[in-house]
Scaffold this active site. Structure first.
Site, PDB file in Angstrom:
ATOM      1  N   ASP A  80       8.028   5.514   2.630  1.00  0.00           N
ATOM      2  CA  ASP A  80       7.594   6.430   1.579  1.00  0.00           C
ATOM      3  C   ASP A  80       7.218   7.815   2.105  1.00  0.00           C
ATOM      4  O   ASP A  80       6.648   8.615   1.371  1.00  0.00           O
ATOM      5  CB  ASP A  80       6.416   5.824   0.805  1.00  0.00           C
ATOM      6  CG  ASP A  80       5.156   5.667   1.656  1.00  0.00           C
ATOM      7  OD1 ASP A  80       5.222   5.919   2.878  1.00  0.00           O
ATOM      8  OD2 ASP A  80       4.104   5.285   1.098  1.00  0.00           O
TER       9      ASP A  80
ATOM     10  N   GLY B  35       0.785  -1.225   0.000  1.00  0.00           N
ATOM     11  CA  GLY B  35       0.000   0.000   0.000  1.00  0.00           C
ATOM     12  C   GLY B  35       0.812   1.267   0.000  1.00  0.00           C
ATOM     13  O   GLY B  35       0.301   2.332   0.336  1.00  0.00           O
TER      14      GLY B  35
ATOM     15  N   TRP C 198      -3.501  -2.092  10.240  1.00  0.00           N
ATOM     16  CA  TRP C 198      -2.660  -1.776   9.083  1.00  0.00           C
ATOM     17  C   TRP C 198      -1.459  -1.065   9.686  1.00  0.00           C
ATOM     18  O   TRP C 198      -1.525   0.088  10.067  1.00  0.00           O
ATOM     19  CB  TRP C 198      -3.427  -0.906   8.110  1.00  0.00           C
ATOM     20  CG  TRP C 198      -2.643  -0.307   6.973  1.00  0.00           C
ATOM     21  CD1 TRP C 198      -1.439   0.316   7.026  1.00  0.00           C
ATOM     22  CD2 TRP C 198      -3.053  -0.263   5.604  1.00  0.00           C
ATOM     23  NE1 TRP C 198      -1.060   0.743   5.780  1.00  0.00           N
ATOM     24  CE2 TRP C 198      -2.033   0.402   4.886  1.00  0.00           C
ATOM     25  CE3 TRP C 198      -4.186  -0.722   4.912  1.00  0.00           C
ATOM     26  CZ2 TRP C 198      -2.115   0.630   3.506  1.00  0.00           C
ATOM     27  CZ3 TRP C 198      -4.260  -0.488   3.548  1.00  0.00           C
ATOM     28  CH2 TRP C 198      -3.240   0.174   2.841  1.00  0.00           C
TER      29      TRP C 198
ATOM     30  N   ASP D 256      -6.606   8.681   2.361  1.00  0.00           N
ATOM     31  CA  ASP D 256      -5.879   9.738   1.656  1.00  0.00           C
ATOM     32  C   ASP D 256      -6.766  10.486   0.665  1.00  0.00           C
ATOM     33  O   ASP D 256      -6.379  10.776  -0.470  1.00  0.00           O
ATOM     34  CB  ASP D 256      -4.643   9.169   0.953  1.00  0.00           C
ATOM     35  CG  ASP D 256      -3.626   8.632   1.939  1.00  0.00           C
ATOM     36  OD1 ASP D 256      -3.819   8.804   3.151  1.00  0.00           O
ATOM     37  OD2 ASP D 256      -2.633   8.034   1.489  1.00  0.00           O
TER      38      ASP D 256
END
Length: 664
Positions: free
Chosen positions: A421, A198, A414, A306
């Site tokens: 990143d 992800g 999660w 997001d």
């Protein structure tokens, strides 16, 4: 979010010990009792990863030689038969005869029986040994290795995955032609365990994904969520079908996942453009799901992370739900998710409950958005959560309990580690231990997945910890799992590419030195939840104490030994470690070459000073500074990470010491 990581932890009932080094507090909840196994002559057993629920020695080791019969019943999958056969051949069998239950091979020196825990292949032998019947829970298994006059190995399981996991444990009990005389009763504490691809930046290649799926099979991980942010058909072009070439790759991954007993979870991220009230968009979403359902997918996730809820993507939504707000966004998402759960999931056989990544995916605070979902979201929809922050400093039982109350359900973790990143992770390879996740969390979460790095093979370090933790969170030890990752990468693998059972000790040591240099793990604001290079810091502290105490010879001898270990580690890793790991780590290995040379030059300078040769000392300090400058100029691979920049390792420890050493 800058990066999403999920670690799925689910209750299965294990007992736990005290807090291991680097772990969370001991669980405060009560777990089911550990199974009692028969015991034989005591002796050390090999470490098995993930840590089994219960394992002890029940007798002598079994020798693998000459002719071996492998008795299987219909429960055993073909890939498990192949794994068991290759394992026995590599262990020393001259011939492996695979047969169904019935008349045995008379001249076989060893009988290996695997299958249904209640079937004729396994049940009687296990009961005769005094084993409790294997659990009926999914993925559970019981294993017994009996040495002596009649050598016999029995694996009984609840399902094909459990059989496969039993054989994976047998693999780790095998060394130098012998299989340790162990008894194991095992089951996972979490039903969902794995990774979510992800992250932002360069997605994994097809070969990296296939390698990851094989690794998950080795580590008893059963979940892979396909959600690469930079796959346009996952996010920006979510309505459009995958072109034939890309769809063919998905089909290959779906098949590889099934072969390794991994749930391929197909995620769609429509939130940047979906019109919640438009039936055509809902139909497009379900059409995308139908295409991969027809290809074999039975697990689905809708990711609404997001995105913003300060504006709608269409005028229809404003008319139906009112002005953009947390509450109206929650209502729109409830309608979409409930529709997909009832109209698609519940009408398609064998499909698992829908998974969902909310727009508010972290913290434990209530809000109008969470309230809308808590009150109206279908009870079967599995909701993901990243902890008390996007990248949490820790995940505790109290956090999970509070978040569960706010959401009105157990959450699916999660875990944004080791993802790299986000800006604070620029230049970093995150290969520290999987730590500060509290033992016993399996009783308060519905699952756990890790969001890895763009560097797939290097992510196996943290993924090994996640595997160990999610299988048996009550007994989790971060340092044990960290070493197990090094052993796996140093050769403790059994695959078509590299069959074998033993990790090279020198490579393991080199990897652990390298891991320590890359231990630092930041949260979003850059502060560490795991500090830099703790072993190197300990060595430097020891050096300083001895140096200032006047025992300069001992100080220099100790530090020189570790400096040499740092300098030699890259070449040892390149020569002996997993090739993909080495490729992922190459910029950091190059930096380690130079930082190791800088530290050795500094030790030489201090040696010269101790001997009264100050000009020689200054020359060596200048040489060290040159090496350090060159190390600081090494950059990450262009285009691989969302964040590009100079490679960083052991900063705040090694660089500080090198600057300060000339003044000692």
């Amino acid at each position: 979010m800058a990066a999403l990581v999920g670690v799925a932890l689910v209750a299965a009932g294990c007992t736990g010990g005290g807090e291991p080094e680097g772990g969370g507090a001991s669980p405060t909840t009560t777990t089911s009792p550990r199974p009692q196994l028969p015991e034989g002559e005591q002796g050390p057993l090999p470490q098995v990863t993930p840590q089994p629920l219960a394992m002890n020695r029940i007798g002598d080791d079994v020798a693998v030689r000459d002719k071996v019969e492998l008795v299987i019943d219909p429960m055993v999958a073909p890939q498990t038969v192949d794994l068991a056969s290759r394992l026995l051949e590599e262990a020393g069998a001259a011939e492996v005869i695979v047969r169904a239950p019935g008349a045995r091979v008379e001249d076989a020196t060893l009988s290996v029986r695997i299958g249904d825990r209640a079937g004729a292949t396994s049940a009687k032998e296990l009961q005769d040994l005094g084993f409790p019947l294997a659990s009926t829970e999914p993925e559970s298994y019981t294993l017994a290795v009996q040495g002596g006059e009649q050598q016999l190995i029995t694996i009984g399981a609840a399902d094909p995955a459990g059989v496969h996991y039993g054989v994976q444990t047998l693999r780790q009990l095998t060394s130098e032609g012998r299989i340790a005389g162990a008894g194991v009763v095992d089951r996972p504490s979490m039903p969902l365990r794995g990774t979510v691809e992800g992250f932002y930046g360069s997605p994994w290649t097809q070969q990296e994904r296939l390698d990851q799926l094989a690794f998950y099979g080795d580590m008893k991980l059963n979940t892979y969520i396909y959600a690469p942010k930079d796959d346009p058909y996952h996010r920006e072009l979510w309505r459009e079908p995958y072109p034939p070439a890309e769809f063919g790759e998905l089909q290959e991954l779906i098949g590889a996942a099934a072969a390794n007993f991994v749930k391929f979870t197909f995620a769609i991220s429509p939130g940047t453009s979906i019109c919640y009230s438009d039936p055509a968009d809902v139909a497009a979403l379900q059409g995308k799901m139908q295409a991969v359902y027809d290809a074999g997918v039975r697990d689905f996730s809708i990711a609404l992370d997001d995105i913003t809820y300060t504006q709608w993507n269409c005028a229809q939504d404003a008319q139906r739900y009112g002005e953009p707000s947390q509450a109206s966004a929650g209502q729109a998402q409830v309608d979409l998710l409930n529709t997909v759960q009832t109209e698609f999931v519940e009408t398609h056989p064998d499909t698992a409950p829908l998974q969902f990544v909310p727009t508010e995916y972290s913290d434990m605070e209530d809000s109008p958005y969470k309230s809308a979902l808590r009150e109206q979201l279908h009870p079967d929809v599995v909701t993901m959560w990243t902890g008390d922050g996007v990248i949490p400093e820790s995940v505790t039982i109290e956090d999970a309990q509070q978040a569960g109350q706010v959401w009105g359900r157990e959450l699916f973790l999660w875990d944004n580690y080791p993802v790299n990143d986000f800006p604070a992770s620029e230049g970093r390879l995150l290969v520290g231990p999987y730590a500060k996740r509290e033992q016993g969390l399996h009783e308060h979460l519905s699952g756990a997945v890790s969001n890895p790095m763009n560097q797939a093979a290097a992510s196996k370090v943290a993924e090994t910890g996640l595997a160990d933790f999610s299988w048996n969170s009550a007994d989790y030890d971060p340092q044990r799992a960290w070493r197990a990752a090094a052993e796996y990468l140093a050769g403790d693998r059994f695959s078509a590419e590299r069959a074998g059972f033993e990790a090279d000790p020198a490579t393991v040591d080199a990897l652990l030195v390298f891991f320590d240099l890359n231990y630092f793990s930041p949260v979003a604001n850059g502060s560490p939840w795991q500090g830099p290079a703790p072993e190197l810091q300990r060595r430097i502290d020891e050096f300083r104490a001895q140096w200032s105490g006047g025992d300069r010879a001992a100080a220099l001898e100790g530090l020189r030994g570790y400096a040499r270990a740092i300098a030699d580690a890259p070449e040892a890793i390149r020569a002996g470690a997993d090739r993909d790991f080495t490729a992922d780590s190459e910029p950091w290995l190059q930096a380690t070459d130079l930082w190791g040379a800088a530290l050795l030059a500094t030790v030489d300078g201090l040696q010269a000073r101790a001997e009264g040769n100050e000009p020689g000392a200054q020359a060596k300090f200048a040489e060290s500074a040159e090496f350090a400058q060159r190390a600081g100029q090494i950059e990450t691979v262009p285009g691989e990470n969302e964040q590009q920049g100079p490679v960083r390792l052991a900063d705040g420890v090694l660089d500080v010491f090198l600057r300060e050493a000339p003044g000692l």
